[in-house]
Design a protein around this motif. Structure first.
Motif, PDB file in Angstrom:
ATOM      1  N   ILE A 181       9.174  16.770  -9.311  1.00  0.00           N
ATOM      2  CA  ILE A 181       9.081  15.409  -9.648  1.00  0.00           C
ATOM      3  C   ILE A 181       9.580  14.853  -8.445  1.00  0.00           C
ATOM      4  CG2 ILE A 181       9.014  13.014 -10.768  1.00  0.00           C
ATOM      5  CD1 ILE A 181       7.280  15.191 -12.517  1.00  0.00           C
ATOM      6  N   ILE A 182       8.905  13.971  -7.562  1.00  0.00           N
ATOM      7  CA  ILE A 182       9.368  12.993  -6.506  1.00  0.00           C
ATOM      8  C   ILE A 182       9.526  11.437  -7.139  1.00  0.00           C
ATOM      9  CG2 ILE A 182       9.409  12.100  -4.163  1.00  0.00           C
ATOM     10  CD1 ILE A 182       8.032  14.810  -3.427  1.00  0.00           C
ATOM     11  N   LEU A 183      10.386  10.998  -7.493  1.00  0.00           N
ATOM     12  CA  LEU A 183      10.684   9.708  -8.128  1.00  0.00           C
ATOM     13  C   LEU A 183      11.199   8.705  -7.185  1.00  0.00           C
ATOM     14  CD1 LEU A 183      10.294   8.082 -10.708  1.00  0.00           C
ATOM     15  CD2 LEU A 183      12.914   8.732 -11.363  1.00  0.00           C
ATOM     16  N   HIS A 184      10.407   7.435  -7.250  1.00  0.00           N
ATOM     17  CA  HIS A 184      10.610   6.579  -6.164  1.00  0.00           C
ATOM     18  C   HIS A 184      11.463   5.171  -6.699  1.00  0.00           C
ATOM     19  CE1 HIS A 184      10.035   4.706  -2.315  1.00  0.00           C
ATOM     20  NE2 HIS A 184       9.378   3.722  -2.872  1.00  0.00           N
ATOM     21  N   ALA A 185      12.483   4.648  -6.317  1.00  0.00           N
ATOM     22  CA  ALA A 185      13.054   3.562  -6.526  1.00  0.00           C
ATOM     23  C   ALA A 185      12.790   2.228  -5.655  1.00  0.00           C
ATOM     24  CB  ALA A 185      14.658   3.600  -6.414  1.00  0.00           C
ATOM     25  N   HIS A 186      12.255   1.305  -6.310  1.00  0.00           N
ATOM     26  CA  HIS A 186      11.914  -0.108  -5.454  1.00  0.00           C
ATOM     27  C   HIS A 186      12.395  -1.261  -6.536  1.00  0.00           C
ATOM     28  CE1 HIS A 186       8.472  -0.954  -7.799  1.00  0.00           C
ATOM     29  NE2 HIS A 186       7.957   0.537  -7.432  1.00  0.00           N
ATOM     30  N   GLY A 187      12.345  -2.020  -5.865  1.00  0.00           N
ATOM     31  CA  GLY A 187      12.870  -3.452  -6.696  1.00  0.00           C
ATOM     32  C   GLY A 187      12.069  -3.643  -8.079  1.00  0.00           C
ATOM     33  N   ASP A 188      10.856  -3.622  -8.064  1.00  0.00           N
ATOM     34  CA  ASP A 188      10.208  -3.611  -9.152  1.00  0.00           C
ATOM     35  C   ASP A 188      10.103  -2.872 -10.287  1.00  0.00           C
ATOM     36  OD1 ASP A 188       9.422  -6.213  -8.294  1.00  0.00           O
ATOM     37  OD2 ASP A 188       7.569  -5.636  -7.343  1.00  0.00           O
ATOM     38  N   ASN A 189      10.761  -1.676 -10.227  1.00  0.00           N
ATOM     39  CA  ASN A 189      10.768  -0.519 -11.212  1.00  0.00           C
ATOM     40  C   ASN A 189      12.292  -0.267 -11.734  1.00  0.00           C
ATOM     41  OD1 ASN A 189      11.803   1.058  -9.029  1.00  0.00           O
ATOM     42  ND2 ASN A 189      10.546   2.777  -9.765  1.00  0.00           N
ATOM     43  N   ILE A 190      13.193  -1.242 -11.657  1.00  0.00           N
ATOM     44  CA  ILE A 190      14.597  -0.737 -12.055  1.00  0.00           C
ATOM     45  C   ILE A 190      14.665  -0.485 -13.518  1.00  0.00           C
ATOM     46  CG2 ILE A 190      16.953  -1.994 -12.367  1.00  0.00           C
ATOM     47  CD1 ILE A 190      16.425  -3.380 -10.072  1.00  0.00           C
ATOM     48  N   GLU A 191      13.860  -1.020 -14.409  1.00  0.00           N
ATOM     49  CA  GLU A 191      13.997  -0.814 -15.736  1.00  0.00           C
ATOM     50  C   GLU A 191      13.369   0.683 -16.015  1.00  0.00           C
ATOM     51  OE1 GLU A 191      15.920  -2.547 -18.057  1.00  0.00           O
ATOM     52  OE2 GLU A 191      16.591  -3.675 -16.204  1.00  0.00           O
ATOM     53  N   LEU A 192      12.254   0.848 -15.417  1.00  0.00           N
ATOM     54  CA  LEU A 192      11.695   1.985 -15.378  1.00  0.00           C
ATOM     55  C   LEU A 192      12.666   3.226 -15.227  1.00  0.00           C
ATOM     56  CD1 LEU A 192       7.876   1.857 -14.287  1.00  0.00           C
ATOM     57  CD2 LEU A 192       8.573   2.385 -16.714  1.00  0.00           C
ATOM     58  N   LEU A 193      13.536   3.004 -14.121  1.00  0.00           N
ATOM     59  CA  LEU A 193      14.295   3.920 -13.751  1.00  0.00           C
ATOM     60  C   LEU A 193      15.391   4.289 -14.844  1.00  0.00           C
ATOM     61  CD1 LEU A 193      14.945   2.860  -9.900  1.00  0.00           C
ATOM     62  CD2 LEU A 193      13.514   4.860 -10.829  1.00  0.00           C
ATOM     63  N   ARG A 194      15.937   3.183 -15.267  1.00  0.00           N
ATOM     64  CA  ARG A 194      17.025   3.247 -16.558  1.00  0.00           C
ATOM     65  C   ARG A 194      16.535   4.056 -17.546  1.00  0.00           C
ATOM     66  NH1 ARG A 194      21.298  -0.310 -15.217  1.00  0.00           N
ATOM     67  NH2 ARG A 194      20.633  -2.080 -14.213  1.00  0.00           N
TER      68      ARG A 194
END
Length: 198
Positions: free
Chosen positions: A109-122
């Motif tokens: 899995i290559i998981l990407h962080a950006h400003g619109d997916n903060i809650e998904l990351l959490r």
């Protein structure tokens, strides 16, 4: 593409055009770095791409009747196929259950962080055991920036970065959208053309 060129020339233009909050991108990256401590895979796990024929699979393939050495899926395209790729590149929109299933089947899995997916990351990062972390701004603490904007073009750029012998895009259409989605696809197409992938 060199990271410095991406950070100074390409991404600022994308952010300006799409009105993206670069500071939120940086916040997302820091959150990823904090939540993912002890879970990050090193970039070296992707070196098996070198010298291989890679297919990057988008959402619109009519069949999977073709050959590959390495199969990379991009984002929600995975929902359209009953297949376990070697690598899955995503910002998490398909949800943690899909990603966990892929991880359990030895998909990287290559998981990407950006400003619109903060809650998904959490939500997602605590559920995963091991993954490669990426960002579209400055890399920090094990979070890489291989360049690329959408899941699809980023997947192809990663294949190029790790010296794939060939890169074939299957199931992509850079016209089949409207509004903001179309503008994002146009940036993806621009990046892929600039990199000589299409």
């Amino acid at each position: 593409m060199h990271l410095e060129f991406w950070l100074k020339e390409v991404y600022p233009r994308i952010a300006k055009d799409l009105k993206l909050d670069v500071e939120k991108d940086r916040t997302a990256t820091k959150i990823m770095a904090e939540l993912g401590k002890g879970k990050f895979l090193p970039a070296d796990v992707l070196k098996f791409i070198e010298g291989k024929d890679v297919v990057v699979l988008g959402p619109l393939a009519k069949s999977l009747d073709f050959k590959w050495d390495v199969l990379i899926t991009a984002g929600k395209s995975i929902l359209n196929y009953d297949i376990i790729p070697h690598i899955h590149v995503t910002d998490g929109e398909e949800g943690w259950k899909i990603l966990k299933k892929l991880e359990e089947k030895d998909c990287i899995i290559i998981l990407h962080a950006h400003g619109d997916n903060i809650e998904l990351l959490r939500e997602i990062v605590p559920k995963l055991d091991r993954f490669v972390a990426t960002t579209q701004v400055e890399p920090v603490n094990g979070v890489y920036n291989f360049c690329g904007f959408t899941d699809g073009d980023r997947a192809a750029i990663i294949a190029k970065h790790f010296k794939a012998r060939s890169i074939r895009l299957v199931g992509f259409d850079f016209e089949r959208a409207d509004g903001l989605k179309l503008r994002k696809l146009k940036w993806a197409e621009y990046i892929l053309r600039m990199e000589g992938i299409i």
